[in-house]
Write a protein that holds these residues in place. Structure first.
Motif, PDB file in Angstrom:
ATOM      1  N   ARG A  14       0.792  -1.385  -0.048  1.00 11.94           N
ATOM      2  CA  ARG A  14      -0.038   0.037   0.031  1.00 11.94           C
ATOM      3  C   ARG A  14       1.137   1.363   0.214  1.00 11.94           C
ATOM      4  N   ALA A  15       1.896   1.239   0.948  1.00  8.36           N
ATOM      5  CA  ALA A  15       2.957   2.473   0.951  1.00  8.36           C
ATOM      6  C   ALA A  15       3.494   2.596  -0.409  1.00  8.36           C
ATOM      7  N   SER A  16       3.924   1.544  -1.142  1.00  7.43           N
ATOM      8  CA  SER A  16       4.606   1.746  -2.494  1.00  7.43           C
ATOM      9  C   SER A  16       3.697   2.131  -3.439  1.00  7.43           C
ATOM     10  N   ALA A  17       2.395   1.751  -3.444  1.00  7.81           N
ATOM     11  CA  ALA A  17       1.400   2.300  -4.205  1.00  7.81           C
ATOM     12  C   ALA A  17       1.254   3.726  -3.984  1.00  7.81           C
ATOM     13  N   LEU A  18       1.040   4.133  -2.843  1.00  4.97           N
ATOM     14  CA  LEU A  18       0.676   5.462  -2.457  1.00  4.97           C
ATOM     15  C   LEU A  18       1.804   6.365  -2.873  1.00  4.97           C
ATOM     16  N   LEU A  19       3.108   5.881  -2.411  1.00  5.51           N
ATOM     17  CA  LEU A  19       4.665   6.842  -3.070  1.00  5.51           C
ATOM     18  C   LEU A  19       4.454   6.950  -4.403  1.00  5.51           C
ATOM     19  N   SER A  20       4.256   5.708  -5.289  1.00  7.73           N
ATOM     20  CA  SER A  20       4.115   6.072  -6.699  1.00  7.73           C
ATOM     21  C   SER A  20       3.159   7.109  -7.276  1.00  7.73           C
ATOM     22  N   ARG A  60       5.816  12.450   0.966  1.00  2.88           N
ATOM     23  CA  ARG A  60       6.324  12.470   2.289  1.00  2.88           C
ATOM     24  C   ARG A  60       5.950  11.611   3.179  1.00  2.88           C
ATOM     25  N   ASN A  61       4.730  11.640   3.210  1.00  2.44           N
ATOM     26  CA  ASN A  61       3.889  10.439   4.178  1.00  2.44           C
ATOM     27  C   ASN A  61       4.104   9.378   3.661  1.00  2.44           C
ATOM     28  N   ALA A  62       3.751   9.049   2.427  1.00  6.82           N
ATOM     29  CA  ALA A  62       3.724   7.681   1.860  1.00  6.82           C
ATOM     30  C   ALA A  62       5.260   7.230   1.928  1.00  6.82           C
ATOM     31  N   LEU A  63       6.234   8.060   1.818  1.00  4.47           N
ATOM     32  CA  LEU A  63       7.746   7.529   2.079  1.00  4.47           C
ATOM     33  C   LEU A  63       7.860   7.275   3.359  1.00  4.47           C
ATOM     34  N   GLN A  64       7.290   7.860   4.285  1.00  2.05           N
ATOM     35  CA  GLN A  64       7.668   7.629   5.658  1.00  2.05           C
ATOM     36  C   GLN A  64       6.959   6.300   5.798  1.00  2.05           C
ATOM     37  N   SER A  65       5.921   6.023   5.380  1.00  2.25           N
ATOM     38  CA  SER A  65       5.144   4.814   5.658  1.00  2.25           C
ATOM     39  C   SER A  65       5.627   3.507   5.180  1.00  2.25           C
ATOM     40  N   ALA A  66       6.464   3.769   4.156  1.00  5.00           N
ATOM     41  CA  ALA A  66       7.074   2.670   3.528  1.00  5.00           C
ATOM     42  C   ALA A  66       8.587   2.592   3.749  1.00  5.00           C
ATOM     43  N   GLU A  67       9.097   3.329   4.639  1.00  2.00           N
ATOM     44  CA  GLU A  67      10.699   2.965   5.142  1.00  2.00           C
ATOM     45  C   GLU A  67      10.767   1.988   5.992  1.00  2.00           C
ATOM     46  N   CYS A  68      11.925   1.432   5.959  1.00  2.00           N
ATOM     47  CA  CYS A  68      12.203   0.147   6.502  1.00  2.00           C
ATOM     48  C   CYS A  68      12.308   0.174   8.098  1.00  2.00           C
ATOM     49  N   ASN A 109       5.248  -5.368  17.174  1.00  6.82           N
ATOM     50  CA  ASN A 109       4.770  -5.555  15.741  1.00  6.82           C
ATOM     51  C   ASN A 109       3.251  -4.714  15.490  1.00  6.82           C
ATOM     52  N   SER A 110       2.419  -4.859  16.372  1.00  2.81           N
ATOM     53  CA  SER A 110       1.215  -4.347  16.392  1.00  2.81           C
ATOM     54  C   SER A 110       1.309  -2.445  16.458  1.00  2.81           C
ATOM     55  N   ASN A 111       2.183  -2.198  17.190  1.00 10.52           N
ATOM     56  CA  ASN A 111       2.444  -0.764  17.024  1.00 10.52           C
ATOM     57  C   ASN A 111       3.173  -0.092  15.991  1.00 10.52           C
ATOM     58  N   VAL A 112       4.177  -0.998  15.366  1.00 11.32           N
ATOM     59  CA  VAL A 112       4.795  -0.684  14.232  1.00 11.32           C
ATOM     60  C   VAL A 112       3.564  -0.695  13.092  1.00 11.32           C
ATOM     61  N   LEU A 113       2.743  -1.585  12.798  1.00 11.94           N
ATOM     62  CA  LEU A 113       1.742  -1.405  12.004  1.00 11.94           C
ATOM     63  C   LEU A 113       0.806  -0.506  11.952  1.00 11.94           C
ATOM     64  N   VAL A 114       0.397  -0.128  13.400  1.00 11.47           N
ATOM     65  CA  VAL A 114      -0.569   1.104  13.447  1.00 11.47           C
ATOM     66  C   VAL A 114       0.249   2.408  13.126  1.00 11.47           C
ATOM     67  N   ALA A 115       1.573   2.613  13.464  1.00 12.87           N
ATOM     68  CA  ALA A 115       2.328   3.787  13.033  1.00 12.87           C
ATOM     69  C   ALA A 115       2.117   3.990  11.693  1.00 12.87           C
ATOM     70  N   ARG A 116       2.736   2.776  11.040  1.00  7.25           N
ATOM     71  CA  ARG A 116       2.787   3.096   9.555  1.00  7.25           C
ATOM     72  C   ARG A 116       1.297   3.185   8.903  1.00  7.25           C
ATOM     73  N   GLY A 117       0.382   2.449   9.491  1.00  2.40           N
ATOM     74  CA  GLY A 117      -0.978   2.875   8.807  1.00  2.40           C
ATOM     75  C   GLY A 117      -1.431   4.188   9.019  1.00  2.40           C
ATOM     76  N   GLN A 118      -0.959   4.898  10.099  1.00  2.00           N
ATOM     77  CA  GLN A 118      -1.493   6.376  10.329  1.00  2.00           C
ATOM     78  C   GLN A 118      -0.690   7.228   9.318  1.00  2.00           C
ATOM     79  N   ARG A 119       0.454   6.922   9.093  1.00  2.00           N
ATOM     80  CA  ARG A 119       1.206   7.492   7.905  1.00  2.00           C
ATOM     81  C   ARG A 119       0.722   7.463   6.551  1.00  2.00           C
ATOM     82  N   ALA A 120       0.374   6.182   6.276  1.00  2.00           N
ATOM     83  CA  ALA A 120      -0.483   5.909   4.981  1.00  2.00           C
ATOM     84  C   ALA A 120      -1.845   6.459   4.840  1.00  2.00           C
TER      85      ALA A 120
END
Length: 147
Positions: A14-20, A60-68, A109-120
């Motif tokens: 999802r993050a990659s698609a948003l970034l593209s 920028r938000n999509a990139l933050q969502s996609a970063e490792c 892991n749940s916290n990581v997923l929530v944080a990335r979801g918020q950025r997306a």
């Protein structure tokens, strides 16, 4: 944890698609701005510049969502149990430690997923709102200048 890994993979896609999409819209807006100013259409150019800014912020938000980021994988390395075996720890104690560790990993892991979801979600909101705000501001500036 298997379902978390599947969610993480889906979140990365999802993050990659948003970034593209954000980058493509930024490029299109920049091209429209350039063409508009060259052809003496300043109001369309202004709209495109504002759109470009909004799409850059979404990217920028999509990139933050996609970063490792750190994410706990499935399973354990057998070497993790060497000390337990050497100290003759009981299976019951080892399972209790594994359950506690697994709980911590799942929460992490749940916290990581929530944080990335918020950025997306922030990227999606910016992609949605940008054309509306750009049109509104362009119209407002046009009215102010021409009255």
């Amino acid at each position: 944890m298997a379902s978390q890994n599947a969610f993480a993979t889906a979140a990365d896609q999802r993050a990659s698609a948003l970034l593209s999409g954000s980058v493509a819209l930024t490029a299109a807006s920049a091209a429209l701005a350039g063409l508009s100013f060259v052809n003496a259409l300043p109001w369309i150019g202004l709209f495109a510049v504002m759109g470009c800014i909004g799409f850059i912020l979404a990217a920028r938000n999509a990139l933050q969502s996609a970063e490792c980021v750190e994410f706990h994988p499935l399973g354990y390395f057998p070497s993790n149990f060497l000390e337990d075996v050497k100290s003759a720890k009981s299976i019951k104690d080892m399972k209790a430690e594994m359950a506690e560790d697994l709980e911590e990993r799942l929460i992490f892991n749940s916290n990581v997923l929530v944080a990335r979801g918020q950025r997306a979600n922030e990227a999606i909101q910016k992609l949605t709102v940008t054309p509306i705000v750009a049109a509104g501001l362009t119209g407002f500036i046009y009215i102010v200048v021409h009255t």
